[in-house]
Design an enzyme around this catalytic site. Structure first.
Site, PDB file in Angstrom:
ATOM      1  N   CYS A   1       0.819  -1.221   0.000  1.00 59.85           N
ATOM      2  CA  CYS A   1       0.000   0.000   0.000  1.00 59.85           C
ATOM      3  C   CYS A   1       0.858   1.279   0.000  1.00 59.85           C
ATOM      4  O   CYS A   1       0.334   2.375  -0.186  1.00 59.85           O
ATOM      5  CB  CYS A   1      -0.944   0.003   1.184  1.00 59.85           C
ATOM      6  SG  CYS A   1      -1.855  -1.539   1.318  1.00 59.85           S
TER       7      CYS A   1
ATOM      8  N   HIS B   1      -3.427   6.757   2.211  1.00 59.29           N
ATOM      9  CA  HIS B   1      -3.844   5.451   1.684  1.00 59.29           C
ATOM     10  C   HIS B   1      -5.231   5.112   2.241  1.00 59.29           C
ATOM     11  O   HIS B   1      -5.495   5.268   3.434  1.00 59.29           O
ATOM     12  CB  HIS B   1      -2.815   4.392   2.091  1.00 59.29           C
ATOM     13  CG  HIS B   1      -3.311   3.004   1.926  1.00 59.29           C
ATOM     14  ND1 HIS B   1      -3.876   2.544   0.753  1.00 59.29           N
ATOM     15  CD2 HIS B   1      -3.357   1.958   2.800  1.00 59.29           C
ATOM     16  CE1 HIS B   1      -4.233   1.287   0.897  1.00 59.29           C
ATOM     17  NE2 HIS B   1      -3.934   0.914   2.132  1.00 59.29           N
TER      18      HIS B   1
ATOM     19  N   ASN C   1     -10.243  -0.873  -0.331  1.00 58.04           N
ATOM     20  CA  ASN C   1      -8.793  -0.689  -0.217  1.00 58.04           C
ATOM     21  C   ASN C   1      -8.144  -1.232  -1.493  1.00 58.04           C
ATOM     22  O   ASN C   1      -8.180  -2.433  -1.740  1.00 58.04           O
ATOM     23  CB  ASN C   1      -8.310  -1.454   1.021  1.00 58.04           C
ATOM     24  CG  ASN C   1      -6.806  -1.375   1.224  1.00 58.04           C
ATOM     25  OD1 ASN C   1      -6.067  -0.981   0.328  1.00 58.04           O
ATOM     26  ND2 ASN C   1      -6.364  -1.769   2.397  1.00 58.04           N
TER      27      ASN C   1
HETATM   28  N1  ACO Z   1     -18.749  -9.970   8.208  1.00 59.13           N
HETATM   29  C1  ACO Z   1     -19.296 -10.322   9.387  1.00 59.13           C
HETATM   30  N2  ACO Z   1     -18.571 -10.755  10.440  1.00 59.13           N
HETATM   31  C2  ACO Z   1     -17.241 -10.815  10.282  1.00 59.13           C
HETATM   32  C3  ACO Z   1     -16.598 -10.457   9.082  1.00 59.13           C
HETATM   33  C4  ACO Z   1     -17.403 -10.022   8.024  1.00 59.13           C
HETATM   34  N3  ACO Z   1     -16.901  -9.653   6.822  1.00 59.13           N
HETATM   35  N4  ACO Z   1     -15.274 -10.638   9.229  1.00 59.13           N
HETATM   36  C5  ACO Z   1     -15.061 -11.064  10.481  1.00 59.13           C
HETATM   37  N5  ACO Z   1     -16.258 -11.195  11.130  1.00 59.13           N
HETATM   38  C6  ACO Z   1     -16.500 -11.615  12.494  1.00 59.13           C
HETATM   39  C7  ACO Z   1     -15.375 -12.449  13.065  1.00 59.13           C
HETATM   40  O1  ACO Z   1     -15.545 -13.804  12.711  1.00 59.13           O
HETATM   41  C8  ACO Z   1     -15.531 -12.200  14.542  1.00 59.13           C
HETATM   42  O2  ACO Z   1     -16.575 -13.024  15.007  1.00 59.13           O
HETATM   43  P1  ACO Z   1     -16.470 -13.750  16.450  1.00 59.13           P
HETATM   44  O3  ACO Z   1     -16.362 -12.615  17.426  1.00 59.13           O
HETATM   45  O4  ACO Z   1     -17.728 -14.512  16.514  1.00 59.13           O
HETATM   46  O5  ACO Z   1     -15.228 -14.560  16.374  1.00 59.13           O
HETATM   47  C9  ACO Z   1     -16.035 -10.769  14.621  1.00 59.13           C
HETATM   48  O6  ACO Z   1     -16.551 -10.449  13.323  1.00 59.13           O
HETATM   49  C10 ACO Z   1     -14.988  -9.750  15.011  1.00 59.13           C
HETATM   50  O7  ACO Z   1     -13.835  -9.965  14.194  1.00 59.13           O
HETATM   51  P2  ACO Z   1     -12.575  -9.055  14.352  1.00 59.13           P
HETATM   52  O8  ACO Z   1     -11.519  -9.487  13.382  1.00 59.13           O
HETATM   53  O9  ACO Z   1     -12.225  -8.953  15.805  1.00 59.13           O
HETATM   54  O10 ACO Z   1     -13.149  -7.677  13.852  1.00 59.13           O
HETATM   55  P3  ACO Z   1     -12.667  -6.228  14.178  1.00 59.13           P
HETATM   56  O11 ACO Z   1     -13.731  -5.517  14.887  1.00 59.13           O
HETATM   57  O12 ACO Z   1     -11.288  -6.205  14.749  1.00 59.13           O
HETATM   58  O13 ACO Z   1     -12.543  -5.605  12.710  1.00 59.13           O
HETATM   59  C11 ACO Z   1     -11.048  -5.146  10.888  1.00 59.13           C
HETATM   60  C12 ACO Z   1     -11.731  -6.234  11.715  1.00 59.13           C
HETATM   61  C13 ACO Z   1     -12.094  -4.276  10.239  1.00 59.13           C
HETATM   62  C14 ACO Z   1     -10.185  -5.792   9.835  1.00 59.13           C
HETATM   63  C15 ACO Z   1     -10.170  -4.319  11.864  1.00 59.13           C
HETATM   64  O14 ACO Z   1      -9.267  -5.143  12.556  1.00 59.13           O
HETATM   65  C16 ACO Z   1      -9.422  -3.258  11.181  1.00 59.13           C
HETATM   66  O15 ACO Z   1      -9.964  -2.229  10.863  1.00 59.13           O
HETATM   67  N6  ACO Z   1      -8.116  -3.464  10.946  1.00 59.13           N
HETATM   68  C17 ACO Z   1      -7.275  -2.563  10.204  1.00 59.13           C
HETATM   69  C18 ACO Z   1      -6.671  -3.303   9.149  1.00 59.13           C
HETATM   70  C19 ACO Z   1      -7.013  -2.807   7.789  1.00 59.13           C
HETATM   71  O16 ACO Z   1      -7.726  -1.863   7.545  1.00 59.13           O
HETATM   72  N7  ACO Z   1      -6.434  -3.493   6.874  1.00 59.13           N
HETATM   73  C20 ACO Z   1      -6.557  -3.149   5.526  1.00 59.13           C
HETATM   74  C21 ACO Z   1      -5.469  -3.751   4.772  1.00 59.13           C
HETATM   75  S1  ACO Z   1      -3.918  -3.321   5.334  1.00 59.13           S
HETATM   76  C22 ACO Z   1      -3.515  -1.843   4.741  1.00 59.13           C
HETATM   77  O17 ACO Z   1      -4.015  -1.410   3.768  1.00 59.13           O
HETATM   78  C23 ACO Z   1      -2.525  -1.128   5.463  1.00 59.13           C
END
Ligand code: ACO
Length: 320
Positions: free
Chosen positions: A111, A247, A277
Site C-alpha cells: 500500500c 492510503h 482498499n
Molecule cells: N462480516 C461479518 N462478520 C465478520 C466479518 C465479516 N466480513 N469478518 C469477520 N467477522 C467476524 C469475526 O468472525 C468475529 O466473530 P467472532 O467474534 O464470533 O469470532 C467478529 O466479526 C470480530 O472480528 P474481528 O476481526 O475482531 O473484527 P474487528 O472488529 O477487529 O474488525 C477489521 C476487523 C475491520 C479488519 C479491523 O481489525 C481493522 O480495521 N483493521 C485494520 C486493518 C485494515 O484496515 N487493513 C486493511 C489492509 S492493510 C492496509 O491497507 C494497510
C-alpha cells in the site's frame, strides 16, 4: 531539482460490488463492513488485467499532461498483483503505450507502493537521470483474496491510478519513508512454495492473510509520525497543508490519524466508501478524482501518505 505532477489518471473496473451484493454470497452484512471500515462498495475486475487497468489510467494521465509516450524516460509501476513474474507489468504497459524510450520496472511496497514510486522518481530527477516519469499504482487484489475468508476479502478492491511527473527545480518535495520487515507477517501473501527436483511440495498458492488489529495499531502509530517527520523536516506549518491524501485502508484509521495530528477531518479526502482498499492504487486513484473534481489548484501544498504490507510506510510533501 525536484518534481512536479503534470497530470493524473485513474481507472476502475466496470463491475461495482456493494456490501449488500457480498452479503448474498457470504455471511456478512453492510452494517458489519461499513461500521468497521467505512467501505460500502468496491470495483472487481472480471476481464481487465493489471496491465489493462494501468494502461487505461496512463492514457488519461498522458493526455492531460500533454506528454507523448515516447517522451517518458522511466515507468515505475507499483503493484503486489502483477500479471506475470516476468516480464514486469511496467514492461507490459510500456509495450501497450509505445513508450519506446522508457526504462521500466515494478516496485513491490504494497500500500506504500505509489509513494515509493514517487520517491524513486524524485531521486532519479534529482540525479538528473530523467526528465519525465510515469508513476503507476495498480492492483487486481481480487485474485489474491480467499473469497471464503470474509475477514479479508470484503476490504479490498481493484483499480489503477497514476501520475506523470516532471523534473522541476522550483518545487519543494520532502520525503520520509521506512520499512520494518520484522513485522511482515501481520499482512502477507506468500508466492509459490519451494518446489524443485529436490523438494516435493503439493502446497498451493496462498491468499492474503492479515492480523487486522496489529495492522490497525501499526497504522495509527506510524502514519502520524511519518507525516509529522515531513512537516518537521520542511519546517512546514500543518495549517498550510490543503489536503492530507492518505492510503485508503479504513475510515477509522484516517479518523484516528486526523485526531492525533490535531487536523480537521475535512482535510482528509476519502473515497474508500466506493473503492475499498486498492493498496498501491488507492492514493493515485484518489488524487486523480480530486484533480478531476477541481479540488486542486497549482501551488496547493499537499501531503501524500502510504502505509501497509512489508511493513512499509512513507509520506511526501509536494506542491501541486
Ligand atoms: N462480516 C461479518 N462478520 C465478520 C466479518 C465479516 N466480513 N469478518 C469477520 N467477522 C467476524 C469475526 O468472525 C468475529 O466473530 P467472532 O467474534 O464470533 O469470532 C467478529 O466479526 C470480530 O472480528 P474481528 O476481526 O475482531 O473484527 P474487528 O472488529 O477487529 O474488525 C477489521 C476487523 C475491520 C479488519 C479491523 O481489525 C481493522 O480495521 N483493521 C485494520 C486493518 C485494515 O484496515 N487493513 C486493511 C489492509 S492493510 C492496509 O491497507 C494497510
Amino acid at each position: 531539482m525536484s518534481i512536479k505532477i503534470l497530470g493524473t489518471g485513474s481507472y476502475l473496473p466496470e463491475k461495482r460490488i456493494t456490501n449488500d451484493d457480498l452479503s448474498k454470497v457470504m455471511d456478512t452484512s453492510d452494517e458489519w463492513i461499513s461500521s468497521r471500515t467505512g467501505i460500502r462498495a468496491r470495483h472487481i475486475s472480471v476481464k481487465d488485467t493489471t496491465c489493462d487497468m494501468a494502461v487505461k489510467a496512463a492514457r488519461i494521465a498522458l493526455e492531460e499532461s500533454k506528454v507523448a509516450p515516447e517522451e517518458l524516460d522511466y515507468i515505475f509501476l507499483a503493484t503486489v498483483s502483477p500479471d506475470c513474474a516476468t516480464p514486469s507489468t511496467a514492461c507490459l504497459v510500456q509495450s501497450e503505450l509505445g513508450a519506446v524510450n522508457a526504462t521500466c520496472m515494478d516496485i513491490n511496497a504494497a500500500c506504500s507502493g505509489f509513494l515509493f514510486g514517487l520517491n524513486t522518481a524524485m531521486a532519479y530527477t534529482k540525479a538528473k537521470m530523467a526528465k519525465k516519469i510515469l508513476v503507476i499504482g495498480v492492483e487486481t487484489l481480487s485474485k489474491l483474496m480467499d473469497w471464503n475468508d470474509r475477514s479479508t476479502c470484503v476490504l479490498f478492491g481493484d483499480g489503477a491510478g497514476c501520475a506523470v511527473v516532471e523534473a522541476d527545480e522550483s518545487k519543494d518535495v520532502i520525503v520520509d519513508v521506512g520499512s520494518d520487515g520484522s513485522l511482515g507477517k501481520v499482512l502477507m501473501c506468500e508466492e509459490r512454495p519451494l518446489k524443485n527436483f529436490l523438494v516435493d511440495n503439493d502446497e498451493s498458492m496462498s491468499y492474503v492473510s492479515m492480523n487486522g488489529s496489529e495492522v490497525f495499531r501499526f497504522a495509527v502509530k506510524k502514519v502520524p509520525k511519518t507525516v509529522q517527520a515531513v512537516l518537521d523536516q520542511g519546517h512546514i506549518d500543518k495549517d498550510d497543508i490543503k489536503y492530507f491524501v492518505l492510503h485508503q485502508a479504513n475510515q477509522r484509521i484516517i479518523e484516528s490519524v486526523a485526531r492525533r495530528l490535531k487536523v480537521d477531518l475535512d482535510k482528509f479526502p476519502m473515497n474508500l466508501d466506493q473503492c475499498g482498499n486498492t493498496s498501491a492504487a488507492s492514493i493515485p486513484i484518489l488524487l486523480d478524482q480530486m484533480n478531476k473534481e477541481g479540488m486542486l489548484e497549482r501551488g496547493d501544498k499537499i501531503i501524500l501518505c502510504g502505509f501497509g504490507g512489508g511493513l512499509t510506510w512513507g509520506a511526501i510533501y509536494l506542491e501541486w
